[in-house]
Design a protein around this motif. Structure first.
Motif, PDB file in Angstrom:
ATOM      1  N   ARG A   7      10.917   0.251  -9.029  1.00  0.00           N
ATOM      2  CA  ARG A   7      11.365   1.518  -8.458  1.00  0.00           C
ATOM      3  C   ARG A   7      10.692   1.724  -7.110  1.00  0.00           C
ATOM      4  O   ARG A   7       9.647   1.161  -6.825  1.00  0.00           O
ATOM      5  CB  ARG A   7      11.079   2.687  -9.378  1.00  0.00           C
ATOM      6  CG  ARG A   7       9.606   2.968  -9.568  1.00  0.00           C
ATOM      7  CD  ARG A   7       9.375   4.147 -10.530  1.00  0.00           C
ATOM      8  NE  ARG A   7       7.997   4.190 -10.935  1.00  0.00           N
ATOM      9  CZ  ARG A   7       7.499   3.594 -12.001  1.00  0.00           C
ATOM     10  NH1 ARG A   7       8.297   2.901 -12.781  1.00  0.00           N
ATOM     11  NH2 ARG A   7       6.226   3.671 -12.285  1.00  0.00           N
ATOM     12  N   ILE A   8      11.309   2.563  -6.321  1.00  0.00           N
ATOM     13  CA  ILE A   8      10.734   2.998  -5.051  1.00  0.00           C
ATOM     14  C   ILE A   8      10.731   4.514  -5.122  1.00  0.00           C
ATOM     15  O   ILE A   8      11.768   5.140  -5.341  1.00  0.00           O
ATOM     16  CB  ILE A   8      11.563   2.521  -3.846  1.00  0.00           C
ATOM     17  CG1 ILE A   8      11.581   0.991  -3.798  1.00  0.00           C
ATOM     18  CG2 ILE A   8      11.013   3.101  -2.548  1.00  0.00           C
ATOM     19  CD1 ILE A   8      12.519   0.405  -2.771  1.00  0.00           C
ATOM     20  N   GLY A   9       9.561   5.111  -4.999  1.00  0.00           N
ATOM     21  CA  GLY A   9       9.491   6.559  -5.105  1.00  0.00           C
ATOM     22  C   GLY A   9       8.190   7.102  -4.566  1.00  0.00           C
ATOM     23  O   GLY A   9       7.252   6.350  -4.298  1.00  0.00           O
ATOM     24  N   ALA A  10       8.143   8.391  -4.415  1.00  0.00           N
ATOM     25  CA  ALA A  10       6.932   9.069  -3.968  1.00  0.00           C
ATOM     26  C   ALA A  10       6.015   9.302  -5.164  1.00  0.00           C
ATOM     27  O   ALA A  10       6.477   9.659  -6.244  1.00  0.00           O
ATOM     28  CB  ALA A  10       7.287  10.402  -3.317  1.00  0.00           C
ATOM     29  N   GLY A  52       0.814  -1.220   0.000  1.00  0.00           N
ATOM     30  CA  GLY A  52       0.000   0.000   0.000  1.00  0.00           C
ATOM     31  C   GLY A  52       0.840   1.260   0.000  1.00  0.00           C
ATOM     32  O   GLY A  52       0.318   2.366   0.048  1.00  0.00           O
ATOM     33  N   GLY A  53       2.143   1.102  -0.064  1.00  0.00           N
ATOM     34  CA  GLY A  53       3.060   2.234  -0.031  1.00  0.00           C
ATOM     35  C   GLY A  53       3.819   2.269   1.287  1.00  0.00           C
ATOM     36  O   GLY A  53       3.414   1.647   2.276  1.00  0.00           O
ATOM     37  N   LEU A  54       4.918   2.976   1.295  1.00  0.00           N
ATOM     38  CA  LEU A  54       5.678   3.153   2.535  1.00  0.00           C
ATOM     39  C   LEU A  54       4.928   4.131   3.431  1.00  0.00           C
ATOM     40  O   LEU A  54       4.258   5.037   2.937  1.00  0.00           O
ATOM     41  CB  LEU A  54       7.082   3.687   2.235  1.00  0.00           C
ATOM     42  CG  LEU A  54       8.025   2.719   1.525  1.00  0.00           C
ATOM     43  CD1 LEU A  54       9.303   3.439   1.105  1.00  0.00           C
ATOM     44  CD2 LEU A  54       8.354   1.534   2.400  1.00  0.00           C
ATOM     45  N   PRO A  55       5.060   3.974   4.727  1.00  0.00           N
ATOM     46  CA  PRO A  55       4.408   4.921   5.642  1.00  0.00           C
ATOM     47  C   PRO A  55       4.943   6.337   5.434  1.00  0.00           C
ATOM     48  O   PRO A  55       6.127   6.533   5.157  1.00  0.00           O
ATOM     49  CB  PRO A  55       4.785   4.415   7.036  1.00  0.00           C
ATOM     50  CG  PRO A  55       5.375   3.067   6.852  1.00  0.00           C
ATOM     51  CD  PRO A  55       5.811   2.942   5.431  1.00  0.00           C
ATOM     52  N   LEU A  56       4.060   7.311   5.562  1.00  0.00           N
ATOM     53  CA  LEU A  56       4.461   8.709   5.393  1.00  0.00           C
ATOM     54  C   LEU A  56       4.972   9.259   6.721  1.00  0.00           C
ATOM     55  O   LEU A  56       4.310  10.047   7.394  1.00  0.00           O
ATOM     56  CB  LEU A  56       3.286   9.533   4.861  1.00  0.00           C
ATOM     57  CG  LEU A  56       2.787   9.115   3.489  1.00  0.00           C
ATOM     58  CD1 LEU A  56       1.549   9.920   3.095  1.00  0.00           C
ATOM     59  CD2 LEU A  56       3.878   9.266   2.443  1.00  0.00           C
ATOM     60  N   ARG A  77      16.927  -5.254   1.913  1.00  0.00           N
ATOM     61  CA  ARG A  77      16.154  -6.250   1.158  1.00  0.00           C
ATOM     62  C   ARG A  77      15.401  -5.597   0.000  1.00  0.00           C
ATOM     63  O   ARG A  77      15.356  -6.154  -1.098  1.00  0.00           O
ATOM     64  CB  ARG A  77      15.172  -6.999   2.075  1.00  0.00           C
ATOM     65  CG  ARG A  77      14.473  -8.127   1.373  1.00  0.00           C
ATOM     66  CD  ARG A  77      15.471  -9.174   0.847  1.00  0.00           C
ATOM     67  NE  ARG A  77      14.814 -10.111  -0.041  1.00  0.00           N
ATOM     68  CZ  ARG A  77      15.246 -10.418  -1.260  1.00  0.00           C
ATOM     69  NH1 ARG A  77      16.365  -9.902  -1.733  1.00  0.00           N
ATOM     70  NH2 ARG A  77      14.579 -11.270  -2.005  1.00  0.00           N
ATOM     71  N   LEU A  78      14.821  -4.424   0.226  1.00  0.00           N
ATOM     72  CA  LEU A  78      14.167  -3.717  -0.871  1.00  0.00           C
ATOM     73  C   LEU A  78      15.181  -3.351  -1.952  1.00  0.00           C
ATOM     74  O   LEU A  78      14.885  -3.433  -3.149  1.00  0.00           O
ATOM     75  CB  LEU A  78      13.437  -2.474  -0.363  1.00  0.00           C
ATOM     76  CG  LEU A  78      12.151  -2.734   0.423  1.00  0.00           C
ATOM     77  CD1 LEU A  78      11.622  -1.431   1.005  1.00  0.00           C
ATOM     78  CD2 LEU A  78      11.094  -3.406  -0.445  1.00  0.00           C
ATOM     79  N   GLY A  79      16.382  -2.965  -1.539  1.00  0.00           N
ATOM     80  CA  GLY A  79      17.449  -2.671  -2.497  1.00  0.00           C
ATOM     81  C   GLY A  79      17.812  -3.882  -3.333  1.00  0.00           C
ATOM     82  O   GLY A  79      18.036  -3.777  -4.541  1.00  0.00           O
ATOM     83  N   GLN A  80      17.847  -5.051  -2.699  1.00  0.00           N
ATOM     84  CA  GLN A  80      18.146  -6.277  -3.441  1.00  0.00           C
ATOM     85  C   GLN A  80      17.005  -6.631  -4.394  1.00  0.00           C
ATOM     86  O   GLN A  80      17.235  -7.076  -5.515  1.00  0.00           O
ATOM     87  CB  GLN A  80      18.403  -7.443  -2.479  1.00  0.00           C
ATOM     88  CG  GLN A  80      18.905  -8.691  -3.183  1.00  0.00           C
ATOM     89  CD  GLN A  80      20.213  -8.446  -3.924  1.00  0.00           C
ATOM     90  OE1 GLN A  80      21.172  -7.932  -3.372  1.00  0.00           O
ATOM     91  NE2 GLN A  80      20.244  -8.789  -5.216  1.00  0.00           N
ATOM     92  N   MET A  81      15.763  -6.399  -3.957  1.00  0.00           N
ATOM     93  CA  MET A  81      14.613  -6.638  -4.841  1.00  0.00           C
ATOM     94  C   MET A  81      14.667  -5.717  -6.059  1.00  0.00           C
ATOM     95  O   MET A  81      14.311  -6.122  -7.164  1.00  0.00           O
ATOM     96  CB  MET A  81      13.300  -6.444  -4.079  1.00  0.00           C
ATOM     97  CG  MET A  81      12.996  -7.535  -3.082  1.00  0.00           C
ATOM     98  SD  MET A  81      11.468  -7.145  -2.180  1.00  0.00           S
ATOM     99  CE  MET A  81      11.174  -8.685  -1.322  1.00  0.00           C
ATOM    100  N   GLY A  86       1.118  -0.780  -5.839  1.00  0.00           N
ATOM    101  CA  GLY A  86       2.467  -1.310  -5.775  1.00  0.00           C
ATOM    102  C   GLY A  86       2.483  -2.798  -6.058  1.00  0.00           C
ATOM    103  O   GLY A  86       1.510  -3.389  -6.513  1.00  0.00           O
ATOM    104  N   LEU A  87       3.623  -3.425  -5.764  1.00  0.00           N
ATOM    105  CA  LEU A  87       3.808  -4.849  -5.955  1.00  0.00           C
ATOM    106  C   LEU A  87       2.765  -5.628  -5.160  1.00  0.00           C
ATOM    107  O   LEU A  87       2.519  -5.352  -3.997  1.00  0.00           O
ATOM    108  CB  LEU A  87       5.226  -5.223  -5.500  1.00  0.00           C
ATOM    109  CG  LEU A  87       5.616  -6.686  -5.583  1.00  0.00           C
ATOM    110  CD1 LEU A  87       5.599  -7.153  -7.039  1.00  0.00           C
ATOM    111  CD2 LEU A  87       6.986  -6.890  -4.972  1.00  0.00           C
TER     112      LEU A  87
END
Length: 160
Positions: A54-57, A16-20, A42-46, A154-155
């Motif tokens: 990608r990981i972003g806002a 659902g997204g990273l916590p704000l 772990r997210l970096g390895q994924m 997201g994923l």
């Protein structure tokens, strides 16, 4: 790629997204009972493995008052599209910019840039700025305006 129990829990915690919050990895780590550094690694390895793109806002442009959103499409010289696309992507009103294959003869466009404005006039002004930047490398363009808000997710794991 085989996912272990931690991977599944991490995906479930972040789908659902990273916590704000100021330290989102630590917040997710607290939910999972691990340090934030473990979550970040772990997210970096994924990302490196291609499981996560990608990981972003992702701002909600409508809530911010940007209700005229136009996907601009450009027919740009293939020899210059990467160079110019990077410049277009750096413009203030562009949230994302990417290269796509042409589908001739009906679709000659190979560069896409999403523009956000408070009015269609503002988006048109931004499109003129992009056109000026592209100069003679651009053979044509169009603006496709959003007519509805699509939910971005997201994923997700199948069946969950």
């Amino acid at each position: 790629m085989e996912l272990d129990e931690f991977d599944r829990a991490l995906i479930a915690a972040t789908q659902g997204g990273l916590p704000l919050v100021e330290r989102p990895y630590e917040a997710v780590g607290a939910m999972l009972g691990v340090p934030g550094e473990v979550v970040r690694e772990r997210l970096g390895q994924m990302l490196a493995d291609g499981l996560v793109r990608r990981i972003g806002a992702v701002p909600n442009h409508y809530r911010l008052g940007f209700t005229a959103n136009g996907m601009t499409v450009w027919d740009v010289d293939d020899a210059r599209v990467d160079e110019l696309g990077a410049q277009v992507g750096a413009l203030a009103g562009v949230s994302h910019c990417y290269r796509r294959p042409r589908h001739l003869p009906l679709w000659p466009y190979n560069l896409f840039a999403m523009l956000h404005g408070r009015s269609r006039d503002e988006v048109a002004r931004q499109a003129r700025e992009v056109q000026a930047l592209l100069g003679t490398a651009c053979r044509g363009h169009d603006v496709l305006y959003s007519t509805e808000i699509l939910k971005k997710t997201g994923l997700r794991l199948k069946g969950e």
